[in-house]
Every structure is written in C-alpha cells, then in structure tokens.
Design a protein around this motif. Structure first.
Motif, PDB file in Angstrom:
ATOM      1  N   ALA A   1       7.194  36.278   9.327  1.00  0.00           N
ATOM      2  CA  ALA A   1       7.940  35.346  10.182  1.00  0.00           C
ATOM      3  C   ALA A   1       9.362  35.168   9.656  1.00  0.00           C
ATOM      4  CB  ALA A   1       7.220  34.006  10.264  1.00  0.00           C
ATOM      5  N   ALA A   2       9.505  35.049   8.345  1.00  0.00           N
ATOM      6  CA  ALA A   2      10.841  34.912   7.751  1.00  0.00           C
ATOM      7  C   ALA A   2      11.669  36.175   7.986  1.00  0.00           C
ATOM      8  CB  ALA A   2      10.727  34.604   6.262  1.00  0.00           C
ATOM      9  N   MET A   3      11.015  37.326   7.991  1.00  0.00           N
ATOM     10  CA  MET A   3      11.725  38.577   8.311  1.00  0.00           C
ATOM     11  C   MET A   3      12.220  38.539   9.750  1.00  0.00           C
ATOM     12  SD  MET A   3       9.275  41.379   6.422  1.00  0.00           S
ATOM     13  CE  MET A   3       9.809  42.688   7.492  1.00  0.00           C
TER      14      MET A   3
ATOM     15  N   ARG B   1      15.577  35.715   7.508  1.00  0.00           N
ATOM     16  CA  ARG B   1      15.655  35.049   6.204  1.00  0.00           C
ATOM     17  C   ARG B   1      15.107  35.913   5.076  1.00  0.00           C
ATOM     18  NH1 ARG B   1      12.352  31.014   5.717  1.00  0.00           N
ATOM     19  NH2 ARG B   1      11.115  31.460   7.564  1.00  0.00           N
ATOM     20  N   HIS B   2      14.260  36.878   5.393  1.00  0.00           N
ATOM     21  CA  HIS B   2      13.700  37.803   4.409  1.00  0.00           C
ATOM     22  C   HIS B   2      13.961  39.229   4.862  1.00  0.00           C
ATOM     23  CE1 HIS B   2      10.295  35.129   2.491  1.00  0.00           C
ATOM     24  NE2 HIS B   2      11.490  34.593   2.381  1.00  0.00           N
ATOM     25  N   ARG B   3      14.002  40.127   3.888  1.00  0.00           N
ATOM     26  CA  ARG B   3      14.020  41.560   4.169  1.00  0.00           C
ATOM     27  C   ARG B   3      12.977  42.210   3.274  1.00  0.00           C
ATOM     28  NH1 ARG B   3      20.191  43.522   4.790  1.00  0.00           N
ATOM     29  NH2 ARG B   3      19.163  45.336   5.711  1.00  0.00           N
TER      30      ARG B   3
ATOM     31  N   PHE C   1      16.921  35.220   1.381  1.00  0.00           N
ATOM     32  CA  PHE C   1      18.321  34.790   1.355  1.00  0.00           C
ATOM     33  C   PHE C   1      18.416  33.279   1.244  1.00  0.00           C
ATOM     34  CE2 PHE C   1      18.281  38.917   3.272  1.00  0.00           C
ATOM     35  CZ  PHE C   1      19.365  39.536   2.682  1.00  0.00           C
ATOM     36  N   ASN C   2      19.406  32.835   0.485  1.00  0.00           N
ATOM     37  CA  ASN C   2      19.658  31.404   0.332  1.00  0.00           C
ATOM     38  C   ASN C   2      20.373  30.861   1.552  1.00  0.00           C
ATOM     39  OD1 ASN C   2      18.821  30.797  -2.457  1.00  0.00           O
ATOM     40  ND2 ASN C   2      20.254  32.437  -2.906  1.00  0.00           N
ATOM     41  N   THR C   3      20.035  29.645   1.913  1.00  0.00           N
ATOM     42  CA  THR C   3      20.725  28.999   3.019  1.00  0.00           C
ATOM     43  C   THR C   3      21.691  27.927   2.526  1.00  0.00           C
ATOM     44  OG1 THR C   3      18.900  27.437   3.279  1.00  0.00           O
ATOM     45  CG2 THR C   3      18.849  29.436   4.638  1.00  0.00           C
ATOM     46  N   HIS C   4      21.577  27.551   1.261  1.00  0.00           N
ATOM     47  CA  HIS C   4      22.507  26.553   0.721  1.00  0.00           C
ATOM     48  C   HIS C   4      23.890  27.186   0.584  1.00  0.00           C
ATOM     49  CE1 HIS C   4      24.459  23.733  -1.959  1.00  0.00           C
ATOM     50  NE2 HIS C   4      23.488  22.871  -1.676  1.00  0.00           N
ATOM     51  N   ARG C   5      24.889  26.521   1.126  1.00  0.00           N
ATOM     52  CA  ARG C   5      26.242  27.085   1.190  1.00  0.00           C
ATOM     53  C   ARG C   5      26.823  27.437  -0.169  1.00  0.00           C
ATOM     54  NH1 ARG C   5      26.001  22.109   2.531  1.00  0.00           N
ATOM     55  NH2 ARG C   5      26.975  20.492   1.272  1.00  0.00           N
ATOM     56  N   LEU C   6      26.341  26.840  -1.254  1.00  0.00           N
ATOM     57  CA  LEU C   6      26.865  27.133  -2.590  1.00  0.00           C
ATOM     58  C   LEU C   6      26.065  28.221  -3.313  1.00  0.00           C
ATOM     59  CD1 LEU C   6      27.619  23.487  -3.780  1.00  0.00           C
ATOM     60  CD2 LEU C   6      29.172  25.117  -2.673  1.00  0.00           C
ATOM     61  N   MET C   7      25.030  28.729  -2.652  1.00  0.00           N
ATOM     62  CA  MET C   7      24.161  29.718  -3.304  1.00  0.00           C
ATOM     63  C   MET C   7      23.937  30.973  -2.471  1.00  0.00           C
ATOM     64  SD  MET C   7      21.279  27.371  -5.053  1.00  0.00           S
ATOM     65  CE  MET C   7      21.682  25.884  -5.922  1.00  0.00           C
TER      66      MET C   7
END
Length: 174
Positions: free
Chosen positions: A53-55, A59-61, A80-86
């Motif tokens: 589902a994340a793929m 969000r995932h590969r 993958f990170n969703t936080h803008r600083l990461m």
C-alpha cells in the motif's frame, strides 16, 4: 551466479507470493525481519500488504533480487521521510536474502544495489536502517560502509527475558 536486481518491479501475484515466501523463510531461519520463528505466511501477509500500500502511495519503493531461475531471492524496501527537515535521507527496511543463498555475497550485492538505487533518488544523501542486536548484523552492515549512529538498549523483545538492542546505522551516499 549473481542476482539480478530490479527497482520498482511490477507487482504481480508471483512477485507478491515470492516476497511473502522469502519473508517467511528468512523469518523461520532466524532472520531479524520483524518476526520470530515459527511464523506463517498468513501472519506476515498483513505487514506485506502495508508495504505494498505504501508503494502504491509512493511512500515506499521496492528493490528485488532474483536468482537465475527468476525466483525472489533478496529484497529491500525504501521508505521516504515526510518530515520537511528529513527528506534528504531514506530508511531501508526488510533487508533479506534467502537462507539458501546466504554466504555467497548476495547481502553485499543487495546493499550495493540499494545504495546505487538511492543515489538516483532526488535529493537523497544517505540511507538509514535499523537492526536487531545480538546477531552481529551491525558488523555486517559496518563492513558494507554503514556506521552505527544510535543504539537503544533492550528495545526489541524477541521473547520474555530476551531483549535486544535496536541499532541504527547510516550510510552517507556522497
């Protein structure tokens, strides 16, 4: 015979079943991939569905290594990170090589293919992963260029009275 690695393969029923079978076989051989033996494919399936589902949401590969017969022999999922600083680094999850293929250098090949793939992702400078202590995995990852950057003692409870460290490692890609 080396594995053939594919980033973002088409998710077919055969691929899904291959990843599920790999995950069960690795888990039941004592691999530290989120379960402890004995575990069935049906117990693992919900976790695989979350990854798939994340793929689908981007969000995932998935990186898959197939052997000479075309069977799934190794995997690693990028998150993958969703936080803008990461957003400059990715997590590597569910890093597995089938037990029948271990000892042939395929784990190193998988990590090298993962690093190569991550270098092609926009704005990614590093890969982070975690591993379960008590199995020597941090030494293996260290030999592949990863550096230990954190450790939480006894954070993983494998069984009553068997707590393991949660070890975080980092691979700079530059």
């Amino acid at each position: 015979m080396p594995l053939t690695f594919t980033l973002d393969p088409t998710v077919t029923p055969a691929l899904r079943d291959g990843v599920l079978g790999l995950w069960a076989d690795v888990s039941n051989a004592g691999g530290a991939v989120g379960f402890v033996p004995p575990v069935t494919r049906e117990e693992i399936r919900p976790e695989l569905v979350k990854h798939l589902a994340a793929m689908a949401e981007g969000r995932h590969r998935l990186l898959v290594g197939c052997d000479e017969t075309g069977e799934v022999a190794a995997t690693a999922f990028f998150s993958f990170n969703t936080h803008r600083l990461m957003t400059h680094w990715v997590w590597l999850y569910t890093v597995m090589v089938h037990p029948r293929h271990q000892g042939r250098g395929y784990g190193r090949d998988l990590l090298a293919a993962a690093a190569d793939a991550a270098r092609g992702f926009d704005g990614i400078d590093a890969i982070r992963l975690t591993c379960r202590g008590g199995l020597g995995l941090e030494r293996f990852y260290g030999s592949c260029g990863y550096k230990e950057v954190g450790r939480v003692p006894a954070a993983i409870r494998v069984a009553p009275g068997d707590d393991r460290d949660d070890i975080t490692l980092l691979l700079p890609l530059a």
